[in-house]
Design a protein around this motif. Structure first.
Motif, mmCIF file in Angstrom:
data_model
loop_
_atom_site.group_PDB
_atom_site.id
_atom_site.type_symbol
_atom_site.label_atom_id
_atom_site.label_comp_id
_atom_site.label_asym_id
_atom_site.label_seq_id
_atom_site.Cartn_x
_atom_site.Cartn_y
_atom_site.Cartn_z
ATOM 1 N N GLY A 31 -37.299 -35.331 -13.861
ATOM 2 C CA GLY A 31 -37.230 -36.909 -13.957
ATOM 3 C C GLY A 31 -38.435 -37.311 -14.908
ATOM 4 N N VAL A 32 -39.269 -36.495 -15.655
ATOM 5 C CA VAL A 32 -40.069 -36.785 -16.144
ATOM 6 C C VAL A 32 -39.995 -36.413 -17.712
ATOM 7 C CG1 VAL A 32 -42.742 -36.509 -16.825
ATOM 8 C CG2 VAL A 32 -42.015 -36.496 -14.507
ATOM 9 N N THR A 33 -40.281 -37.363 -18.692
ATOM 10 C CA THR A 33 -39.942 -36.939 -20.040
ATOM 11 C C THR A 33 -41.301 -36.602 -20.638
ATOM 12 O OG1 THR A 33 -38.441 -38.733 -20.493
ATOM 13 C CG2 THR A 33 -39.569 -38.015 -22.274
ATOM 14 N N THR A 34 -41.440 -35.226 -21.088
ATOM 15 C CA THR A 34 -42.614 -34.604 -21.236
ATOM 16 C C THR A 34 -43.310 -35.151 -22.634
ATOM 17 O OG1 THR A 34 -41.341 -32.802 -22.244
ATOM 18 C CG2 THR A 34 -42.297 -32.549 -19.861
ATOM 19 N N THR A 35 -44.409 -34.827 -23.272
ATOM 20 C CA THR A 35 -45.110 -35.228 -24.220
ATOM 21 C C THR A 35 -44.098 -34.710 -25.547
ATOM 22 O OG1 THR A 35 -47.221 -35.093 -23.066
ATOM 23 C CG2 THR A 35 -47.007 -34.987 -25.706
ATOM 24 N N ALA A 36 -44.173 -35.585 -26.446
ATOM 25 C CA ALA A 36 -43.107 -34.990 -27.730
ATOM 26 C C ALA A 36 -43.821 -33.724 -28.233
ATOM 27 C CB ALA A 36 -43.317 -36.291 -28.691
ATOM 28 N N PHE A 37 -42.854 -32.967 -28.494
ATOM 29 C CA PHE A 37 -43.222 -31.641 -28.999
ATOM 30 C C PHE A 37 -44.060 -30.660 -28.284
ATOM 31 C CE2 PHE A 37 -42.167 -34.229 -32.542
ATOM 32 C CZ PHE A 37 -40.907 -33.852 -32.911
#
Length: 213
Positions: A31-37
């Motif tokens: 449910g967490v959007t991780t850091t870009a790239f």
């Protein structure tokens, strides 16, 4: 003069955003959007899709660099977040490919299998709709039967707005690196090669979505 200079500066500032295409930049897990790239390989193809279905760039995009590898549980929900919503009509597919050793060292030259898709919707031929329109995130499950190991998790959005001529389909692609745990003894199939899974003249790759449907 100040007004003109200010307006010109504003126009120049907006140019990159106005011309940039959408990109899949972050892995979603738990449910967490991780850091870009962080877990998604960053390509050098920031403003252009891949259009050559015979190119190795069809695997993870142009110049994709190694990322970190995320631990995910088989059967869990994962996904990708974009830097902006999808605005071209098209279809979406998600593939996985098991790395011979580590995902970080894998170039995607092995076999791939599809785990998810969002297809076009028609009513028998008179109209066509694309459920991917305006999506800013895409989520799906890693099959519970997926064997343990490290994989490339590949997402593609095939934009079809200019696909009426050969080479017109636009592939917006990204690969995440994942380590599947708690998996099963499945034998994923069918297996395909990328490139090789598509031909430039395949129905659905060479298509006029405007007329006739």
């Amino acid at each position: 003069m100040k007004t003109l200079f200010g307006l010109a500066s504003l126009v120049l500032a907006l140019l990159p955003q106005a011309s940039a295409h959408y990109r899949f930049i972050s892995l979603i897990y738990g449910g967490v959007t991780t850091t870009a790239f962080q877990y998604v390989r960053q390509s050098t193809n920031w403003n252009s899709p891949v259009t050559d279905v015979t190119s190795n760039d069809l695997r993870c995009n142009v110049g994709a660099t190694t990322a970190l590898t995320a631990n995910v549980t088989a059967g869990s929900t994962v996904g990708f977040a974009l830097d902006q919503a999808i605005y071209h009509p098209g279809v979406l597919n998600v593939y996985m490919s098991k790395a011979p050793s580590t995902a970080a060292s894998y170039d995607g030259s092995g076999k791939w299998f599809k785990i998810y898709q969002i297809s076009a919707v028609t009513d028998g031929g008179s109209t066509i709709k694309f459920p991917t329109d305006n999506l800013a995130t895409v989520t799906f499950k890693i099959p519970a039967s997926t064997p343990n190991g490290q994989y490339l998790l590949r997402i593609e959005h095939i934009a079809l707005h200019v696909a009426s001529s050969t080479g017109g389909a636009q592939f917006y692609i990204a690969c995440a690196q994942i380590n599947v745990t708690g998996g099963g003894n499945g034998n994923p199939s069918p297996l395909v090669s990328i490139p090789g899974v598509y031909a430039a003249t395949d129905p659905g790759i060479l298509i006029n979505i405007y007329w006739p449907i």
